[in-house]
Design a protein around this motif. Structure first.
Motif, PDB file in Angstrom:
ATOM      1  N   THR A  29     -25.565 -24.529  52.964  1.00  5.68           N
ATOM      2  CA  THR A  29     -24.810 -23.943  51.858  1.00  5.68           C
ATOM      3  C   THR A  29     -24.964 -22.431  51.907  1.00  5.68           C
ATOM      4  OG1 THR A  29     -25.319 -25.892  50.573  1.00  5.68           O
ATOM      5  CG2 THR A  29     -24.496 -23.984  49.367  1.00  5.68           C
ATOM      6  N   GLU A  80     -27.397 -21.725  56.305  1.00  6.66           N
ATOM      7  CA  GLU A  80     -28.082 -21.632  55.014  1.00  6.66           C
ATOM      8  C   GLU A  80     -28.232 -20.163  54.616  1.00  6.66           C
ATOM      9  OE1 GLU A  80     -29.703 -24.062  51.983  1.00  6.66           O
ATOM     10  OE2 GLU A  80     -28.915 -24.722  53.905  1.00  6.66           O
ATOM     11  N   VAL A  87     -27.277 -32.110  48.809  1.00  7.59           N
ATOM     12  CA  VAL A  87     -26.079 -31.606  49.469  1.00  7.59           C
ATOM     13  C   VAL A  87     -24.918 -31.574  48.464  1.00  7.59           C
ATOM     14  CG1 VAL A  87     -24.415 -32.131  51.310  1.00  7.59           C
ATOM     15  CG2 VAL A  87     -26.851 -32.512  51.687  1.00  7.59           C
ATOM     16  N   CYS A  88     -24.077 -30.549  48.567  1.00 11.37           N
ATOM     17  CA  CYS A  88     -22.917 -30.428  47.673  1.00 11.37           C
ATOM     18  C   CYS A  88     -22.083 -31.703  47.693  1.00 11.37           C
ATOM     19  CB  CYS A  88     -22.040 -29.257  48.105  1.00 11.37           C
ATOM     20  SG  CYS A  88     -22.740 -27.636  47.749  1.00 11.37           S
ATOM     21  N   CYS A 120     -21.042 -24.703  45.274  1.00 14.77           N
ATOM     22  CA  CYS A 120     -20.451 -25.868  45.937  1.00 14.77           C
ATOM     23  C   CYS A 120     -18.933 -25.821  45.843  1.00 14.77           C
ATOM     24  CB  CYS A 120     -20.986 -27.159  45.325  1.00 14.77           C
ATOM     25  SG  CYS A 120     -22.739 -27.459  45.689  1.00 14.77           S
ATOM     26  N   LEU A 128     -30.645 -25.822  47.801  1.00 12.82           N
ATOM     27  CA  LEU A 128     -30.116 -26.824  46.874  1.00 12.82           C
ATOM     28  C   LEU A 128     -30.944 -28.110  46.974  1.00 12.82           C
ATOM     29  CD1 LEU A 128     -26.237 -26.451  47.281  1.00 12.82           C
ATOM     30  CD2 LEU A 128     -27.781 -25.228  45.765  1.00 12.82           C
ATOM     31  N   SER A 159     -18.549 -22.718  59.699  1.00 18.51           N
ATOM     32  CA  SER A 159     -19.274 -22.839  58.453  1.00 18.51           C
ATOM     33  C   SER A 159     -20.482 -21.925  58.439  1.00 18.51           C
ATOM     34  CB  SER A 159     -19.738 -24.280  58.308  1.00 18.51           C
ATOM     35  OG  SER A 159     -19.530 -24.692  57.004  1.00 18.51           O
ATOM     36  N   SER A 206     -17.453 -23.032  48.053  1.00 18.71           N
ATOM     37  CA  SER A 206     -17.525 -23.260  49.506  1.00 18.71           C
ATOM     38  C   SER A 206     -16.934 -24.615  49.910  1.00 18.71           C
ATOM     39  CB  SER A 206     -18.976 -23.154  49.992  1.00 18.71           C
ATOM     40  OG  SER A 206     -19.796 -24.135  49.375  1.00 18.71           O
ATOM     41  N   THR A 207     -16.148 -25.240  49.012  1.00 21.46           N
ATOM     42  CA  THR A 207     -15.518 -26.532  49.335  1.00 21.46           C
ATOM     43  C   THR A 207     -14.773 -26.448  50.659  1.00 21.46           C
ATOM     44  OG1 THR A 207     -15.171 -27.022  46.981  1.00 21.46           O
ATOM     45  CG2 THR A 207     -13.870 -28.295  48.545  1.00 21.46           C
ATOM     46  N   ASN A 216     -25.857 -17.748  45.631  1.00 23.69           N
ATOM     47  CA  ASN A 216     -26.805 -18.859  45.653  1.00 23.69           C
ATOM     48  C   ASN A 216     -28.049 -18.388  46.403  1.00 23.69           C
ATOM     49  OD1 ASN A 216     -27.998 -21.509  45.885  1.00 23.69           O
ATOM     50  ND2 ASN A 216     -27.262 -21.510  47.995  1.00 23.69           N
TER      51      ASN A 216
END
Length: 559
Positions: free
Chosen positions: A119, A163, A93-94, A107, A90, A160, A110-111, A86
């Motif tokens: 993301t 970006e 947001v997912c 998306c 985005l 997490s 990366s769930t 990616n």
């Protein structure tokens, strides 16, 4: 730059506008190193029926509303790609428009639970340790912000990606090998308890959490509380060794004799800040002769008439029973308030649910069961357990992931899973805290300071155990070792600071407040306590550049 949830991501280095961003040729080279021919079907549930009906175990955290309870909403799970890319911000947001329809591959790849940060630019799915090394070296070469996660269950989204960062998912590291002679099992870092307990059944089980979709790794090294805590020890007590890719790209095996400082640090110092664990070896256990018993209790009422006085007396008496339960007992109690203007509630309705695993037949549990019933919490279900996997794990529903930010801090909440470790000396204070909270909830209503949140008492750690678990061998806080309970109860800073003042100074790191005020001692003291400084020294030895970063983890602010 500040991303959602107030995480400072200024240390995130490369993005697609900079020359450090990898070229198409470099990305293709990484894809070759990740061996596209490797089997990447490990997140598929081939039989989508519920496990109780013969279906496949759950191979990862399962996102809510996912068809057939497949991981990643079923996206590519029959054959994942080695790498998802990616390179543009985005537009939304997912998963924010609604739970799928979502169509963006990044998306799905990366769930994860409660994502509060950006993301990623890359999501890699390695299938062995050499591929983990290749992914790590690529991220380092291109100055990409690095993060690591397995099942994606983490409530606090600590690990997490920022970006355009590089997310390494260890979800496909799935090997399992039992060594019955040493009562141990070597496991890939991407396994869930659903998979492991099925593999070990019917003769053995590993110490686990209550939720069957949790990954073995984050649970085991963060502390780990659950149905066998008092008898088998915390998650950290059950880790015998592990293999880890450290910041310089090399793989170390760690146990009590080899790299013993890192072995100590990881067992309690938490995930994703020391390196990338590719496998770990855990102790296995067996149920006692005659099995175990799962006991469930329930009652409900309101504050009408003498309802409030009865509730308060019952809370006091119930909590006074709990310290008498020995290491054969491990359980949880959920006390739910419902504030309402409905006059039939007289300010508040409540329900109380408790569930205990008792290592022994129901007849041996009778004395305690009768005491609990006498204070107003009758038993409604008793299940004999001869095979932990068949009789408990397979009967359990997934604890579904919510792939949108839903545990954010606000005026009425500190966010995350606000909690406190409560010692034996604070047993009476726990009753006081619950009575005070529910009384204020009835008077002030739902919106004030988050007073009307559920109180969860996890009576499933080692403070009540006569079994010997060394405090020095692991790096959890003293409170995590000696407390009777891990107690979850939400609220604003004002509500939580009062709760902390009453109940204690520390929390369990995997389920803790997202925001911790300086009045509450700050995050380092509350999560890591006296262990922070010795852990920081080991962090600087193995990761001097601070390559492995995660929020409220060792080294988060220094490096």
């Amino acid at each position: 730059s500040l991303m959602g949830g107030g995480v400072d991501l200024a240390w995130a280095a490369c993005d697609p506008s900079l020359p450090c961003w990898p070229t198409e040729a470099e990305i293709a080279e990484l894809e070759r190193a990740l061996d596209p021919s490797s089997d990447r079907s490990g997140l598929l549930r081939p039989n989508p029926a519920k496990p109780a009906e013969g279906g496949s175990p759950y191979p990862a955290g399962i996102p809510i509303y996912s068809p057939d309870d497949q991981a990643l909403y079923g996206y590519d799970v029959t054959d994942l790609r080695p790498l998802y890319l990616n390179n543009e911000t985005l537009s939304s947001v997912c998963f924010s428009s609604s739970f799928p329809p979502e169509s963006r591959p990044i998306c799905f790849a990366s769930t994860r639970n409660n994502p509060m940060s950006g993301t990623p630019g890359f999501v890699a799915f390695p299938t062995d340790a050499a591929q983990v090394q290749a992914a790590l070296n690529f991220a380092k070469d291109h100055d990409l912000c690095l993060s690591v996660l397995g099942t994606g269950h983490d409530f606090l989204d600590r690990h997490s990606s920022c970006e355009f960062g590089f997310l390494i998912r260890t979800s496909l590291l799935k090997g399992m090998a039992l060594d019955a002679s040493s009562k141990s099992v070597k496991l890939g870092a991407g396994l869930t308890f659903s998979e492991v307990q099925e593999y070990l059944a019917p003769d053995y089980y590993v110490a686990s959490g209550w939720s069957v979709t949790v990954g073995i790794l984050g649970w085991s090294i963060g502390g780990g509380h659950g149905p066998f805590g008092p008898s088998a020890g915390l998650g950290v007590d059950n880790v015998l060794s592990f293999d880890i890719v450290i910041a310089d790209g090399s793989i170390l095996t760690c146990d009590k004799d080899t790299n013993s400082d890192l072995f100590w640090a990881v067992r309690g110092g938490g995930g994703s800040t020391w390196g990338i664990i590719t496998s770990l070896t855990l102790q296995v256990h067996s149920l006692p002769e005659g099995g175990a018993t799962l006991l469930r209790f329930y009652n409900a009422g309101s504050f009408c008439g003498d309802g409030k006085a009865t509730f308060e007396k019952s809370v006091e008496e119930y909590i006074s029973i709990l310290p008498d339960m020995d290491e054969r007992w491990s359980g949880l109690t959920f006390i739910d308030p419902t504030a309402s203007d409905d006059p039939s509630y007289c300010g508040l309705a409540f329900s109380v649910f408790a569930q205990y695993v008792f290592l022994g037949p129901e007849s041996d549990a009778k004395e305690i069961v009768d005491k609990i019933a006498a204070v107003g919490l009758p038993m409604y279900e008793s299940i004999t357990i001869n095979d932990w996997d068949k009789d408990y794990v397979k009967q359990a529903d997934p604890e579904y992931l919510m792939p949108v930010p839903y545990m954010l801090a606000s005026n009425s909440s500190v966010g995350g899973v606000p909690s406190v470790l409560v010692s034996r000396s604070k047993n009476a204070a726990l009753s006081t805290g619950i009575k005070e909270r529910f009384s204020n909830c009835a008077e002030l209503g739902l919106t004030i300071d988050g007073l009307c949140s559920r109180v969860e008492i996890y009576h499933d750690i080692t403070g009540n155990s006569k079994n010997e678990f060394s405090a020095e061998a692991v790096s959890v806080t003293r409170d995590m070792r000696t407390a009777l309970y891990h107690v979850v109860g939400g609220g604003s800073h004002k509500t939580m600071d009062r709760w902390y003042e009453l109940l204690g100074d520390h929390c369990y790191q995997n389920e803790c407040a997202y925001e911790i005020s300086e009045e509450a001692g700050g995050w380092k003291k509350r999560i890591f306590g006296e262990q922070y400084e010795p852990l920081m020294e080991i962090k600087e030895k193995y990761d001097p550049q601070g390559l492995f970063r995660c929020r409220h983890c060792i080294g988060d602010e220094e490096q």
